[in-house]
Design an enzyme around this catalytic site. Sequence first.
Site, mmCIF file in Angstrom:
data_model
loop_
_atom_site.group_PDB
_atom_site.id
_atom_site.type_symbol
_atom_site.label_atom_id
_atom_site.label_comp_id
_atom_site.label_asym_id
_atom_site.label_seq_id
_atom_site.Cartn_x
_atom_site.Cartn_y
_atom_site.Cartn_z
ATOM 1 N N THR A 202 0.834 -1.195 0.000
ATOM 2 C CA THR A 202 0.000 0.000 0.000
ATOM 3 C C THR A 202 0.870 1.247 0.000
ATOM 4 O O THR A 202 1.997 1.218 0.509
ATOM 5 C CB THR A 202 -0.931 0.000 1.237
ATOM 6 N N ARG A 231 6.653 0.661 1.633
ATOM 7 C CA ARG A 231 7.195 1.879 2.236
ATOM 8 C C ARG A 231 7.496 1.622 3.705
ATOM 9 O O ARG A 231 6.714 0.990 4.424
ATOM 10 C CB ARG A 231 6.205 3.041 2.105
ATOM 11 N N GLU A 260 15.603 6.379 5.177
ATOM 12 C CA GLU A 260 16.495 5.856 4.145
ATOM 13 C C GLU A 260 17.367 6.993 3.607
ATOM 14 O O GLU A 260 16.912 8.132 3.530
ATOM 15 C CB GLU A 260 15.679 5.221 3.004
ATOM 16 N N HIS A 278 16.323 -1.482 -0.307
ATOM 17 C CA HIS A 278 15.319 -0.942 -1.231
ATOM 18 C C HIS A 278 15.576 -1.423 -2.661
ATOM 19 O O HIS A 278 15.739 -0.633 -3.601
ATOM 20 C CB HIS A 278 15.297 0.589 -1.183
ATOM 21 N N LEU A 279 15.552 -2.743 -2.817
ATOM 22 C CA LEU A 279 15.841 -3.366 -4.109
ATOM 23 C C LEU A 279 14.588 -3.743 -4.892
ATOM 24 O O LEU A 279 14.694 -4.367 -5.943
ATOM 25 C CB LEU A 279 16.680 -4.637 -3.890
#
Length: 525
Positions: A202, A231, A260, A278-279
């Site tokens: 979401t 997120r 981040e 964060h791939l």
Amino acid sequence: MVKVLISDKMSPLAEQTFKDRGVDVDFKPGMNKEELIAVIGEYDGLAIRSATKVDADVLAAAKNLKVIGRAGIGVDNVDIPSATANGTVVMNTPFGNSTTTAEHAISMTLALARQIPQASESTHKGKWEKSRFMGVEVTNKKLGIIGCGNIGALAAERAIGLKMKVLAFDPYLSPERAVELGVKKVELDELFAEVDFISLHTPLTDQTRGIIGTEAFKKMKDGVRIVNCARGGLIDEAALKEALDSGKVAGAALDVFEVEPAKDNILFGHEKVICTPHLGASTTEAQVNVAVQVAEQLSDYLLSGGVTNALNMPSLSSEEAPKLKPYMELAGDIGGFAGQITGSSLKSITVEYEGHVAGLNVKPLTAVVLQGLLSPLLQSVNMVNAPVVAKERNIDVTETVHEREGDYHTLIKVTVETEKRTRSVSGTLFANGAPRIVEVNGVNIECEVDDFMIYAVNEDKPGFIGALGTILGHNGINIANFSLGRHPEGGEAVAVVGVDTEISDIVIDQLTALPHVLTAKSLSF
């Protein structure tokens, strides 16, 4: 030639796509905020990824910026309200990396079930701890998908392929779509109570921030496993650590974090946590896809008016844009006409579409009508920010579609209510696509829309036309078009006059002073 700035690193194919489409492009990744502010005023478009922060300060300097394109899904780095107020379209590319992100979520789910990263690290160290890494199967397990949009739906399809049973929570998921996907649509508390795995898909909003926290963990089954490739702010990291330490949560696989780049985090080093930097969108295919898509979308908007995947205005495909172009002109003329004869204190606006136009995409047309209506009252209003401006001023906007045909093959009618009166203006397109005003305040009248016009309302008495012509002649104003209409004989009459030059206030005062004249206004388009 329109000009675009690419301010983040992305596939060279983005730059090449702009050039192939005839768009002037500069590639300047790595600028700081001050450097961006110094140059952004030169550009019509801005293509970004996640590094560039487009805040209110940047937008204030972006005097010519018409569109921002995010190569990817998340737009946390764009101040969308400020962009809208600036009249700048904000687009993303939600489909370019959808498959990649969904695959990463499923990979994390399997890695979590079998503790693959931990087992790999142990084996590299020569420990051969076969009995330590007892995993679980995913077959017949229940997976809870929170957010069943594009990526969530793809993740659900892949999970079903692994023989998992999928429950989905998404307020916007229709029962028909749930059946089509093969998922069970449930409320959030039911999902928490039943599932063995949870995967988040979401957006991060005020409503979803911290959707998984202390209270949510209390509602979950013991031994639940959690995957987040969406997120970071969706999960309360401190509450997750407590749940992991207590054994309530058997493991977590996280690709995103509250802050981040995540160089330090309370979950780092936890034996039950798998982390990746964060791939979700980091595959060769996805990087090419989003880069090309953002370049195509920005080019379409700047060159032809096509709007795809916009977050702050209605979408308008590049195929629709040419078809709607004459209607956009008509809508702007009607809105501008109505706005100039109405004045301020707008309470409500009703836009009616009848005949052929009713079968088209009318959302952009309504936005153009609002732009025309509000422009006489406010500066810097365009079709992007006009709906928001109307809402901020508590102006009620109603859109009505009638597929029937009346006196005209196609008709747009705008009715404006103020504190004192109601005004209406209707228009149509002639066979050659030329716009015509065909009704003003209930009076049938046919007139072209010229750059400069006079609108006059008078009592239906002899002598007005001659007196009007005399005043214009004495002031050296040439008449291009002259249209008349009236209520029943002896009532009010309406004159709309197209002229070759702008009308001064002095001329309007002379017209207003004529006997039987009720209103005289200068209009410009």
